[in-house]
Design a protein around this motif. Sequence first.
Motif, PDB file in Angstrom:
ATOM      1  N   ARG A  54       0.838  -1.199   0.000  1.00 59.44           N
ATOM      2  CA  ARG A  54       0.000   0.000   0.000  1.00 59.44           C
ATOM      3  C   ARG A  54       0.873   1.248   0.000  1.00 59.44           C
ATOM      4  O   ARG A  54       1.938   1.262   0.605  1.00 59.44           O
ATOM      5  CB  ARG A  54      -0.904   0.023   1.229  1.00 59.44           C
ATOM      6  N   VAL A  55       0.372   2.288  -0.623  1.00 54.88           N
ATOM      7  CA  VAL A  55       1.057   3.579  -0.644  1.00 54.88           C
ATOM      8  C   VAL A  55       0.478   4.414   0.491  1.00 54.88           C
ATOM      9  O   VAL A  55      -0.705   4.744   0.478  1.00 54.88           O
ATOM     10  CB  VAL A  55       0.877   4.289  -2.002  1.00 54.88           C
ATOM     11  N   ILE A  56       1.324   4.737   1.464  1.00 51.85           N
ATOM     12  CA  ILE A  56       0.910   5.537   2.613  1.00 51.85           C
ATOM     13  C   ILE A  56       1.535   6.919   2.453  1.00 51.85           C
ATOM     14  O   ILE A  56       2.757   7.069   2.489  1.00 51.85           O
ATOM     15  CB  ILE A  56       1.376   4.906   3.945  1.00 51.85           C
ATOM     16  N   ALA A  57       0.696   7.917   2.280  1.00 56.39           N
ATOM     17  CA  ALA A  57       1.176   9.295   2.130  1.00 56.39           C
ATOM     18  C   ALA A  57       1.417   9.887   3.514  1.00 56.39           C
ATOM     19  O   ALA A  57       0.622   9.691   4.430  1.00 56.39           O
ATOM     20  CB  ALA A  57       0.153  10.135   1.375  1.00 56.39           C
ATOM     21  N   VAL A  58       2.509  10.607   3.652  1.00 58.48           N
ATOM     22  CA  VAL A  58       2.804  11.305   4.893  1.00 58.48           C
ATOM     23  C   VAL A  58       2.494  12.779   4.660  1.00 58.48           C
ATOM     24  O   VAL A  58       3.292  13.513   4.079  1.00 58.48           O
ATOM     25  CB  VAL A  58       4.270  11.094   5.335  1.00 58.48           C
ATOM     26  N   GLY A  59       1.296  13.146   5.040  1.00 61.69           N
ATOM     27  CA  GLY A  59       0.848  14.527   4.904  1.00 61.69           C
ATOM     28  C   GLY A  59      -0.127  14.739   3.763  1.00 61.69           C
ATOM     29  O   GLY A  59      -0.190  13.970   2.803  1.00 61.69           O
ATOM     30  N   ALA A  68      -0.916  13.731  -9.709  1.00 62.83           N
ATOM     31  CA  ALA A  68       0.012  13.195 -10.706  1.00 62.83           C
ATOM     32  C   ALA A  68      -0.410  11.828 -11.248  1.00 62.83           C
ATOM     33  O   ALA A  68       0.230  11.312 -12.169  1.00 62.83           O
ATOM     34  CB  ALA A  68       1.413  13.100 -10.100  1.00 62.83           C
ATOM     35  N   THR A  69      -1.454  11.254 -10.672  1.00 64.36           N
ATOM     36  CA  THR A  69      -1.921   9.939 -11.118  1.00 64.36           C
ATOM     37  C   THR A  69      -3.120  10.111 -12.043  1.00 64.36           C
ATOM     38  O   THR A  69      -4.133  10.687 -11.666  1.00 64.36           O
ATOM     39  CB  THR A  69      -2.296   9.054  -9.918  1.00 64.36           C
ATOM     40  N   SER A 120      -2.884   3.793 -11.087  1.00 65.53           N
ATOM     41  CA  SER A 120      -2.596   3.814  -9.661  1.00 65.53           C
ATOM     42  C   SER A 120      -1.171   4.253  -9.344  1.00 65.53           C
ATOM     43  O   SER A 120      -0.748   4.201  -8.193  1.00 65.53           O
ATOM     44  CB  SER A 120      -2.857   2.439  -9.044  1.00 65.53           C
ATOM     45  N   VAL A 121      -0.446   4.670 -10.366  1.00 68.00           N
ATOM     46  CA  VAL A 121       0.935   5.113 -10.201  1.00 68.00           C
ATOM     47  C   VAL A 121       1.067   6.509 -10.814  1.00 68.00           C
ATOM     48  O   VAL A 121       0.619   6.736 -11.942  1.00 68.00           O
ATOM     49  CB  VAL A 121       1.912   4.128 -10.893  1.00 68.00           C
ATOM     50  N   ARG A 151      -6.782   7.241  -6.282  1.00 64.09           N
ATOM     51  CA  ARG A 151      -6.174   6.390  -7.308  1.00 64.09           C
ATOM     52  C   ARG A 151      -4.848   5.803  -6.846  1.00 64.09           C
ATOM     53  O   ARG A 151      -4.544   4.653  -7.133  1.00 64.09           O
ATOM     54  CB  ARG A 151      -5.951   7.204  -8.584  1.00 64.09           C
ATOM     55  N   CYS A 152      -4.049   6.595  -6.158  1.00 61.21           N
ATOM     56  CA  CYS A 152      -2.705   6.183  -5.784  1.00 61.21           C
ATOM     57  C   CYS A 152      -2.568   5.897  -4.294  1.00 61.21           C
ATOM     58  O   CYS A 152      -1.992   4.899  -3.904  1.00 61.21           O
ATOM     59  CB  CYS A 152      -1.705   7.271  -6.200  1.00 61.21           C
ATOM     60  N   VAL A 153      -3.098   6.759  -3.476  1.00 58.76           N
ATOM     61  CA  VAL A 153      -2.877   6.702  -2.033  1.00 58.76           C
ATOM     62  C   VAL A 153      -3.852   5.720  -1.368  1.00 58.76           C
ATOM     63  O   VAL A 153      -5.044   5.768  -1.603  1.00 58.76           O
ATOM     64  CB  VAL A 153      -3.024   8.117  -1.416  1.00 58.76           C
TER      65      VAL A 153
END
Length: 126
Positions: A32-37, A47-48, A53-54, A73-75
């Motif tokens: 999983r993509v975990i965004a910090v902030g 940007a996706t 999903s990238v 889509r990404c996060v």
Amino acid sequence: EDIEAGELHEEWYSVPVSTREAIIRCRAKGGRVIAVGTTVTRTLEAATKPNESVPVAGDNVTRIFLQEGYKFRCVNGLLTNFHLPKTSLLMLVSAFAGREKISSAYKEAILKRYRFYSYGDAMLIL
């Protein structure tokens, strides 16, 4: 920003090739993509492209407004602080986790005397 009109300020962002490659590797392993902030969240989502999903690597600007109904889509997860009421950042967090869950988390944070806004306590939303 004008939240009621559904408009946000324009923001410049940059997605390095190394970030795109790390997300591709993460997805290939089922991670999983975990965004910090919230800025990272906004950047990765802007940007996706739809149905992907990238994110695309490179520099750009965005006015993306992440609010309820938005399909991320990404996060897949978000680490962020507790944001002030009636802000686009709180709307972004609510879009990610749902207004009811965020409202419940905020009530608990108030009861426990958490710190809000910058340099405050944080929450991890998965």
